[in-house]
Design a protein around this motif. Structure first.
Motif, PDB file in Angstrom:
ATOM      1  N   ASP A  60     -57.382 -50.108  67.590  1.00 12.92           N
ATOM      2  CA  ASP A  60     -57.400 -51.370  68.494  1.00 12.92           C
ATOM      3  C   ASP A  60     -56.763 -52.189  68.219  1.00 12.92           C
ATOM      4  O   ASP A  60     -56.605 -52.887  66.600  1.00 12.92           O
ATOM      5  N   VAL A  61     -54.921 -52.701  68.061  1.00 13.62           N
ATOM      6  CA  VAL A  61     -54.657 -53.785  68.120  1.00 13.62           C
ATOM      7  C   VAL A  61     -54.413 -54.528  68.662  1.00 13.62           C
ATOM      8  O   VAL A  61     -53.747 -54.857  70.028  1.00 13.62           O
ATOM      9  N   LYS A  62     -54.471 -56.040  68.208  1.00 13.65           N
ATOM     10  CA  LYS A  62     -53.917 -57.506  68.873  1.00 13.65           C
ATOM     11  C   LYS A  62     -53.104 -57.717  69.169  1.00 13.65           C
ATOM     12  O   LYS A  62     -52.270 -58.213  68.240  1.00 13.65           O
ATOM     13  N   ASN A  63     -52.132 -57.557  69.649  1.00 14.24           N
ATOM     14  CA  ASN A  63     -50.522 -57.911  70.450  1.00 14.24           C
ATOM     15  C   ASN A  63     -50.761 -59.378  71.310  1.00 14.24           C
ATOM     16  O   ASN A  63     -51.305 -59.612  72.496  1.00 14.24           O
ATOM     17  N   PHE A  64     -49.463 -59.733  71.122  1.00 18.74           N
ATOM     18  CA  PHE A  64     -48.847 -61.046  71.592  1.00 18.74           C
ATOM     19  C   PHE A  64     -47.548 -60.337  72.822  1.00 18.74           C
ATOM     20  O   PHE A  64     -46.994 -59.197  71.665  1.00 18.74           O
ATOM     21  N   GLY A  65     -47.108 -61.373  73.538  1.00 20.14           N
ATOM     22  CA  GLY A  65     -46.094 -60.591  73.943  1.00 20.14           C
ATOM     23  C   GLY A  65     -45.776 -61.898  75.111  1.00 20.14           C
ATOM     24  O   GLY A  65     -46.580 -63.253  75.264  1.00 20.14           O
ATOM     25  N   ILE A  66     -44.510 -62.299  75.730  1.00 20.72           N
ATOM     26  CA  ILE A  66     -43.621 -62.715  76.437  1.00 20.72           C
ATOM     27  C   ILE A  66     -43.765 -62.410  78.479  1.00 20.72           C
ATOM     28  O   ILE A  66     -43.290 -61.395  78.124  1.00 20.72           O
ATOM     29  N   LEU A  67     -44.558 -62.665  78.507  1.00 20.12           N
ATOM     30  CA  LEU A  67     -44.733 -62.331  80.743  1.00 20.12           C
ATOM     31  C   LEU A  67     -43.843 -63.802  81.562  1.00 20.12           C
ATOM     32  O   LEU A  67     -44.218 -64.148  81.461  1.00 20.12           O
ATOM     33  N   ILE A  68     -42.778 -63.487  81.880  1.00 24.20           N
ATOM     34  CA  ILE A  68     -42.154 -64.063  82.830  1.00 24.20           C
ATOM     35  C   ILE A  68     -42.304 -63.676  83.438  1.00 24.20           C
ATOM     36  O   ILE A  68     -41.743 -62.574  84.584  1.00 24.20           O
ATOM     37  N   VAL A  69     -42.965 -64.434  84.784  1.00 26.85           N
ATOM     38  CA  VAL A  69     -42.716 -64.423  86.280  1.00 26.85           C
ATOM     39  C   VAL A  69     -42.266 -64.862  87.246  1.00 26.85           C
ATOM     40  O   VAL A  69     -41.990 -66.358  87.270  1.00 26.85           O
ATOM     41  N   PRO A  70     -41.186 -64.089  87.845  1.00 26.08           N
ATOM     42  CA  PRO A  70     -40.369 -65.037  89.302  1.00 26.08           C
ATOM     43  C   PRO A  70     -41.740 -66.220  90.106  1.00 26.08           C
ATOM     44  O   PRO A  70     -42.722 -66.071  90.468  1.00 26.08           O
ATOM     45  N   ALA A  71     -40.925 -67.029  90.211  1.00 24.38           N
ATOM     46  CA  ALA A  71     -41.112 -68.326  91.023  1.00 24.38           C
ATOM     47  C   ALA A  71     -41.901 -67.326  92.162  1.00 24.38           C
ATOM     48  O   ALA A  71     -42.805 -67.444  93.025  1.00 24.38           O
ATOM     49  N   THR A  72     -40.993 -66.370  92.739  1.00 26.79           N
ATOM     50  CA  THR A  72     -41.598 -65.947  94.733  1.00 26.79           C
ATOM     51  C   THR A  72     -42.640 -64.671  94.086  1.00 26.79           C
ATOM     52  O   THR A  72     -42.832 -64.891  95.385  1.00 26.79           O
ATOM     53  N   ALA A  73     -43.653 -64.321  92.935  1.00 26.70           N
ATOM     54  CA  ALA A  73     -44.090 -62.760  93.231  1.00 26.70           C
ATOM     55  C   ALA A  73     -45.416 -63.920  93.593  1.00 26.70           C
ATOM     56  O   ALA A  73     -45.406 -65.255  92.856  1.00 26.70           O
ATOM     57  N   SER A  74     -45.842 -62.448  94.373  1.00 27.68           N
ATOM     58  CA  SER A  74     -47.546 -63.087  93.942  1.00 27.68           C
ATOM     59  C   SER A  74     -48.445 -61.527  95.366  1.00 27.68           C
ATOM     60  O   SER A  74     -47.190 -60.829  94.675  1.00 27.68           O
ATOM     61  N   ALA A  75     -49.737 -61.607  95.823  1.00 26.37           N
ATOM     62  CA  ALA A  75     -49.651 -61.148  95.348  1.00 26.37           C
ATOM     63  C   ALA A  75     -49.402 -59.524  96.597  1.00 26.37           C
ATOM     64  O   ALA A  75     -49.042 -58.515  97.102  1.00 26.37           O
ATOM     65  N   GLU A  76     -48.723 -61.084  98.129  1.00 23.99           N
ATOM     66  CA  GLU A  76     -48.045 -60.469  99.022  1.00 23.99           C
ATOM     67  C   GLU A  76     -46.675 -59.915  98.991  1.00 23.99           C
ATOM     68  O   GLU A  76     -46.414 -59.375  99.644  1.00 23.99           O
ATOM     69  N   ARG A  77     -45.539 -60.358  97.041  1.00 23.15           N
ATOM     70  CA  ARG A  77     -44.696 -60.163  97.577  1.00 23.15           C
ATOM     71  C   ARG A  77     -44.545 -60.109  96.055  1.00 23.15           C
ATOM     72  O   ARG A  77     -43.979 -60.489  95.367  1.00 23.15           O
ATOM     73  N   PRO A  78     -45.085 -58.995  95.445  1.00 25.71           N
ATOM     74  CA  PRO A  78     -45.328 -58.390  94.211  1.00 25.71           C
ATOM     75  C   PRO A  78     -43.787 -57.574  93.795  1.00 25.71           C
ATOM     76  O   PRO A  78     -43.005 -57.297  94.618  1.00 25.71           O
ATOM     77  N   CYS A  79     -43.153 -58.507  92.702  1.00 19.23           N
ATOM     78  CA  CYS A  79     -42.252 -58.119  91.726  1.00 19.23           C
ATOM     79  C   CYS A  79     -42.527 -56.496  91.074  1.00 19.23           C
ATOM     80  O   CYS A  79     -43.240 -56.211  90.268  1.00 19.23           O
ATOM     81  N   PRO A  80     -41.094 -55.501  91.059  1.00 20.92           N
ATOM     82  CA  PRO A  80     -41.358 -54.859  89.777  1.00 20.92           C
ATOM     83  C   PRO A  80     -40.776 -55.158  88.581  1.00 20.92           C
ATOM     84  O   PRO A  80     -40.758 -56.590  88.160  1.00 20.92           O
ATOM     85  N   LEU A  81     -41.756 -54.094  87.677  1.00 26.21           N
ATOM     86  CA  LEU A  81     -41.978 -54.456  85.980  1.00 26.21           C
ATOM     87  C   LEU A  81     -40.440 -54.248  85.738  1.00 26.21           C
ATOM     88  O   LEU A  81     -39.903 -53.488  85.566  1.00 26.21           O
ATOM     89  N   LEU A  82     -40.550 -55.150  84.451  1.00 31.06           N
ATOM     90  CA  LEU A  82     -39.165 -54.837  83.637  1.00 31.06           C
ATOM     91  C   LEU A  82     -40.132 -55.182  81.952  1.00 31.06           C
ATOM     92  O   LEU A  82     -39.893 -56.015  81.912  1.00 31.06           O
ATOM     93  N   VAL A  83     -39.556 -54.716  81.631  1.00 33.05           N
ATOM     94  CA  VAL A  83     -40.503 -54.141  80.282  1.00 33.05           C
ATOM     95  C   VAL A  83     -39.422 -54.238  79.008  1.00 33.05           C
ATOM     96  O   VAL A  83     -38.458 -53.533  79.365  1.00 33.05           O
ATOM     97  N   TRP A  84     -39.145 -55.405  78.068  1.00 31.26           N
ATOM     98  CA  TRP A  84     -38.089 -55.079  77.555  1.00 31.26           C
ATOM     99  C   TRP A  84     -38.375 -55.274  76.066  1.00 31.26           C
ATOM    100  O   TRP A  84     -39.445 -55.938  75.258  1.00 31.26           O
ATOM    101  N   THR A  85     -37.862 -54.387  74.949  1.00 36.11           N
ATOM    102  CA  THR A  85     -37.908 -54.537  73.571  1.00 36.11           C
ATOM    103  C   THR A  85     -37.235 -54.835  72.316  1.00 36.11           C
ATOM    104  O   THR A  85     -36.265 -53.978  72.885  1.00 36.11           O
ATOM    105  N   HIS A  86     -37.021 -55.374  71.852  1.00 34.70           N
ATOM    106  CA  HIS A  86     -36.660 -56.036  70.801  1.00 34.70           C
ATOM    107  C   HIS A  86     -35.816 -55.460  69.758  1.00 34.70           C
ATOM    108  O   HIS A  86     -36.872 -54.223  69.728  1.00 34.70           O
ATOM    109  N   GLY A  87     -34.813 -56.029  69.021  1.00 38.80           N
ATOM    110  CA  GLY A  87     -34.672 -55.078  68.369  1.00 38.80           C
ATOM    111  C   GLY A  87     -35.247 -55.271  66.764  1.00 38.80           C
ATOM    112  O   GLY A  87     -36.232 -56.568  66.521  1.00 38.80           O
ATOM    113  N   ALA A  88     -35.079 -54.948  65.698  1.00 41.82           N
ATOM    114  CA  ALA A  88     -35.648 -55.185  64.123  1.00 41.82           C
ATOM    115  C   ALA A  88     -37.087 -55.091  64.428  1.00 41.82           C
ATOM    116  O   ALA A  88     -37.920 -54.317  65.595  1.00 41.82           O
TER     117      ALA A  88
END
Length: 181
Positions: A2-30
């Motif tokens: 088990d490793v404790k990790n952190f990340g950035i999650l950015i959610v569109p203002a329009t996202a909701s349970a009724e209007r879910p949005c697709p996920l895009l995972v972006w992994t950085h360099g270095a």
């Protein structure tokens, strides 16, 4: 492990349970954390209707270049573990995706992964492991040269040899390669 990790999650203002949005995972360099200079681009993608997950990977801080930005310095946590050259980092990427995909405003089903350099290598390896990845884009992918990756694994660390000649001249690679002839 088990490793404790952190990340950035950015959610569109329009996202909701009724209007879910697709996920895009972006992994950085270095291996220095999510670059601060790329946050506006991630926000732009979110404004186009994507949930954006930008994970920091094991052994690195959440942000790269957060110095001098007090709001980011306060939350610049360091991920657990140590850098493993695309071994555990792929687990980090996939684990983050599993967690985020449980959120009610994330569209169920397949998702996309996009990565640059070190993140490009992680993207390709993640796509090979997870059939739920519908689209994988790796640009300037690092660690996808199987010979260099093999040498790094044998050394239990990284090398900076960028040419085939330097790689092939090194022991034990030389003996292994001669054995293939």
């Amino acid at each position: 492990t088990d490793v404790k990790n952190f990340g950035i999650l950015i959610v569109p203002a329009t996202a909701s349970a009724e209007r879910p949005c697709p996920l895009l995972v972006w992994t950085h360099g270095a291996a220095f954390g999510v670059p601060v200079y790329f946050l506006p681009t991630l926000a732009e993608w979110a404004s186009r209707g994507y949930i954006i997950l930008a994970p920091a990977l094991r052994g690195e801080p959440l942000f790269c270049s957060a110095e001098g930005i007090p709001a980011l310095e306060k939350i610049n946590e360091k991920c657990g573990g140590k850098i493993e050259n695309l071994d555990g980092e792929v687990d980090d990427l996939l684990g983050g995706a599993v967690a985020v995909r449980k959120l009610p405003f994330v569209k169920p089903g397949k998702y996309a992964v996009l990565g640059h350099s070190f993140g490009g290598g992680a993207t390709l390896l993640a796509a090979a492991r997870d059939p739920e990845i519908a689209c994988a884009v790796a640009y300037d992918a690092w660690f996808v040269n199987p010979f260099r990756h093999y040498w790094d694994r044998m050394r239990q660390g990284t090398n900076n040899w960028l040419s085939w000649d330097e790689y092939a001249a090194g022991a034990p690679a030389r003996e292994k390669l001669l054995g293939l002839q």
